[in-house]
Design a protein around this motif. Structure first.
Motif, PDB file in Angstrom:
ATOM      1  N   UNK A 181      75.809 -32.321  19.213  1.00  0.00           N
ATOM      2  CA  UNK A 181      75.406 -33.539  18.529  1.00  0.00           C
ATOM      3  C   UNK A 181      73.889 -33.559  18.332  1.00  0.00           C
ATOM      4  N   UNK A 182      73.477 -33.850  17.122  1.00  0.00           N
ATOM      5  CA  UNK A 182      72.050 -33.876  16.813  1.00  0.00           C
ATOM      6  C   UNK A 182      71.339 -34.958  17.617  1.00  0.00           C
ATOM      7  N   UNK A 183      70.097 -34.686  17.950  1.00  0.00           N
ATOM      8  CA  UNK A 183      69.242 -35.673  18.605  1.00  0.00           C
ATOM      9  C   UNK A 183      68.044 -35.914  17.707  1.00  0.00           C
ATOM     10  N   UNK A 184      67.228 -36.866  18.093  1.00  0.00           N
ATOM     11  CA  UNK A 184      66.038 -37.155  17.301  1.00  0.00           C
ATOM     12  C   UNK A 184      65.074 -35.978  17.272  1.00  0.00           C
ATOM     13  N   UNK A 185      65.199 -35.058  18.241  1.00  0.00           N
ATOM     14  CA  UNK A 185      64.314 -33.893  18.287  1.00  0.00           C
ATOM     15  C   UNK A 185      64.869 -32.704  17.513  1.00  0.00           C
ATOM     16  N   UNK A 210      74.107 -40.355   4.090  1.00  0.00           N
ATOM     17  CA  UNK A 210      74.316 -40.146   5.525  1.00  0.00           C
ATOM     18  C   UNK A 210      75.288 -41.162   6.084  1.00  0.00           C
ATOM     19  N   UNK A 211      76.128 -40.699   7.004  1.00  0.00           N
ATOM     20  CA  UNK A 211      76.972 -41.607   7.773  1.00  0.00           C
ATOM     21  C   UNK A 211      76.145 -42.333   8.816  1.00  0.00           C
ATOM     22  N   UNK A 212      76.756 -43.286   9.472  1.00  0.00           N
ATOM     23  CA  UNK A 212      76.017 -44.164  10.390  1.00  0.00           C
ATOM     24  C   UNK A 212      75.332 -43.403  11.522  1.00  0.00           C
ATOM     25  N   UNK A 213      76.046 -42.454  12.142  1.00  0.00           N
ATOM     26  CA  UNK A 213      75.466 -41.721  13.266  1.00  0.00           C
ATOM     27  C   UNK A 213      74.291 -40.865  12.852  1.00  0.00           C
ATOM     28  N   UNK A 214      74.458 -40.106  11.757  1.00  0.00           N
ATOM     29  CA  UNK A 214      73.373 -39.236  11.286  1.00  0.00           C
ATOM     30  C   UNK A 214      72.176 -40.061  10.829  1.00  0.00           C
ATOM     31  N   UNK A 215      72.445 -41.182  10.161  1.00  0.00           N
ATOM     32  CA  UNK A 215      71.366 -42.070   9.720  1.00  0.00           C
ATOM     33  C   UNK A 215      70.565 -42.590  10.922  1.00  0.00           C
ATOM     34  N   UNK A 216      71.273 -43.048  11.939  1.00  0.00           N
ATOM     35  CA  UNK A 216      70.593 -43.590  13.117  1.00  0.00           C
ATOM     36  C   UNK A 216      69.751 -42.529  13.814  1.00  0.00           C
ATOM     37  N   UNK A 217      70.288 -41.319  13.917  1.00  0.00           N
ATOM     38  CA  UNK A 217      69.545 -40.234  14.562  1.00  0.00           C
ATOM     39  C   UNK A 217      68.306 -39.885  13.768  1.00  0.00           C
ATOM     40  N   UNK A 259      81.304 -39.682   6.546  1.00  0.00           N
ATOM     41  CA  UNK A 259      81.601 -39.326   7.939  1.00  0.00           C
ATOM     42  C   UNK A 259      80.389 -39.617   8.810  1.00  0.00           C
ATOM     43  N   UNK A 260      80.606 -40.194   9.980  1.00  0.00           N
ATOM     44  CA  UNK A 260      79.531 -40.776  10.771  1.00  0.00           C
ATOM     45  C   UNK A 260      78.385 -39.811  11.050  1.00  0.00           C
ATOM     46  N   UNK A 261      78.678 -38.632  11.590  1.00  0.00           N
ATOM     47  CA  UNK A 261      77.620 -37.710  11.987  1.00  0.00           C
ATOM     48  C   UNK A 261      77.426 -36.587  10.966  1.00  0.00           C
ATOM     49  N   UNK A 262      77.562 -36.942   9.698  1.00  0.00           N
ATOM     50  CA  UNK A 262      77.384 -35.972   8.622  1.00  0.00           C
ATOM     51  C   UNK A 262      76.316 -36.458   7.645  1.00  0.00           C
ATOM     52  N   UNK A 263      75.609 -35.498   7.055  1.00  0.00           N
ATOM     53  CA  UNK A 263      74.700 -35.761   5.948  1.00  0.00           C
ATOM     54  C   UNK A 263      75.106 -34.872   4.775  1.00  0.00           C
ATOM     55  N   UNK A 264      75.069 -35.441   3.584  1.00  0.00           N
ATOM     56  CA  UNK A 264      75.424 -34.702   2.379  1.00  0.00           C
ATOM     57  C   UNK A 264      74.153 -34.514   1.547  1.00  0.00           C
ATOM     58  N   UNK A 316      75.077 -29.398  -0.257  1.00  0.00           N
ATOM     59  CA  UNK A 316      75.026 -29.030   1.153  1.00  0.00           C
ATOM     60  C   UNK A 316      75.560 -30.126   2.057  1.00  0.00           C
ATOM     61  N   UNK A 317      75.877 -29.716   3.275  1.00  0.00           N
ATOM     62  CA  UNK A 317      76.410 -30.674   4.255  1.00  0.00           C
ATOM     63  C   UNK A 317      75.924 -30.286   5.640  1.00  0.00           C
ATOM     64  N   UNK A 318      75.348 -31.260   6.328  1.00  0.00           N
ATOM     65  CA  UNK A 318      74.914 -31.094   7.700  1.00  0.00           C
ATOM     66  C   UNK A 318      75.915 -31.781   8.617  1.00  0.00           C
ATOM     67  N   UNK A 319      76.506 -30.998   9.516  1.00  0.00           N
ATOM     68  CA  UNK A 319      77.473 -31.538  10.467  1.00  0.00           C
ATOM     69  C   UNK A 319      76.781 -31.622  11.829  1.00  0.00           C
ATOM     70  N   UNK A 320      76.566 -32.842  12.279  1.00  0.00           N
ATOM     71  CA  UNK A 320      75.794 -33.048  13.497  1.00  0.00           C
ATOM     72  C   UNK A 320      76.674 -33.672  14.568  1.00  0.00           C
TER      73      UNK A 320
END
Length: 321
Positions: A181-185, A210-217, A259-264, A316-320
């Motif tokens: 899971x991605x972190x702020x770092x 961005x989904x909610x989780x990725x946006x927040x991170x 998707x919550x922890x995804x970025x497109x 592209x898609x980032x899966x975090x």
């Protein structure tokens, strides 16, 4: 007494609201809002399917030469097309004969229809919004084909737009799956890596949803800095902030379908919202529909089209997670 021209009221009320319904769908979905803002809503006038022409190879005749060298003139097969099926969605709005009697008078009928049309609007808005992030397999394959098909988690397999990704590398999007899971770092270095894989000359992402989780991170990674959302983008109704030169838009949260922890990472030059010109959230003809064995009248709000892509390799898609 019941209004004698009730069916006309139902039809004209829905017809008058069809433009508003389409606008409400836009406001309900950040991806669709940005596509329309960039002029990427292109209606379809007809045909068996929706076709997006594309180039998939360079011209092999190109090369350096000197003086009287013979130049190659072999025919080149460098153009193809992706083909997408029409997807359809409908929301019937129904009123019974008893309700006509109970809501006597033109104004009362319009109030009742207004309430039901608002529900129809939100129903269609949610369906289109969900479809824009789907893989098109919902409802037995009848659902709109969205980003889960254009930018799937497994980019090297499957057929999309009639083109087999296992065979054609040019049709594979770029997907970065983080090991944890991605972190702020860690999220910004991952975003940098994915960004670099999507840049080709002037071609680069121009929107990140961005989904909610990725946006927040991502927001947490910006805490040490003072950042502001772009005022022109904020006026569209969706919170956004910049990464590189593009907007990062929250398209999750309550009522969002990313998707919550995804970025497109999207290059919207190659993404198109393609409703049919005669079926873009409008009432179906004929205007009035009645049941032969029921005391009821109905009108049907309908849409047909799809989300299409003419350049999958630029998405592209980032899966975090």
């Amino acid at each position: 007494m019941a209004t004698p021209n009730l069916s006309e009221i139902i039809t004209t009320t829905l017809t008058a609201r069809s433009g508003k319904i389409a606008d409400n769908v836009t406001k309900n979905n950040a991806l669709l809002t940005w596509l329309k803002k960039r002029g990427n809503q292109r209606t379809v006038s007809g045909g068996r399917s929706i076709v997006e022409e594309l180039s998939f190879a360079e011209n092999g005749n190109g090369g350096w030469y000197s003086g009287y060298d013979v130049l190659p003139m072999a025919p080149q097969d460098v153009l193809s097309a992706a083909e997408y099926s029409f997807k359809q969605y409908a929301v019937p709005v129904v009123i019974s004969g008893l309700e006509q009697l109970q809501n006597s008078g033109k104004e009362a009928i319009i109030d009742l229809m207004e309430a039901r049309l608002k529900v129809a609007e939100s129903t269609m808005a949610n369906a289109i919004s969900q479809g824009l992030y789907s893989d098109g397999t919902g409802a037995g394959g009848k659902q709109l084909t969205g980003l889960d098909a254009a930018v799937p988690v497994s980019p090297n397999t499957g057929v999309y737009g009639g083109i087999d990704r296992a065979v054609w590398a040019f049709w594979r999007p770029q997907v970065l799956d983080m090991p944890a899971l991605a972190t702020k770092d860690t999220i910004q270095p991952a975003m940098n890596t994915l960004w670099a894989s999507l840049v080709r000359g002037a071609d680069k992402p121009d929107l990140i949803t961005a989904g909610s989780g990725a946006w927040s991170t991502y927001m947490a990674s910006l805490q040490p800095f003072q950042r502001f959302t772009d005022s022109s983008e904020a006026s569209l109704g969706f919170p956004s902030i910049k990464f590189m030169t593009v907007d990062v838009v929250l398209d999750g949260g309550m009522g969002g379908f990313a998707s919550s922890n995804h970025m497109y990472f999207l290059n919207t030059t190659y993404l198109h919202y393609r409703p049919h010109k005669d079926r873009n959230m409008v009432p179906l003809d004929p205007g009035r529909r009645t049941s032969f064995n029921q005391d009821a009248s109905a009108q049907i709000l309908a849409w047909a089209g799809n989300l299409t892509c003419s350049g999958a390799q630029f998405q592209g898609r980032l899966i975090a997670e």
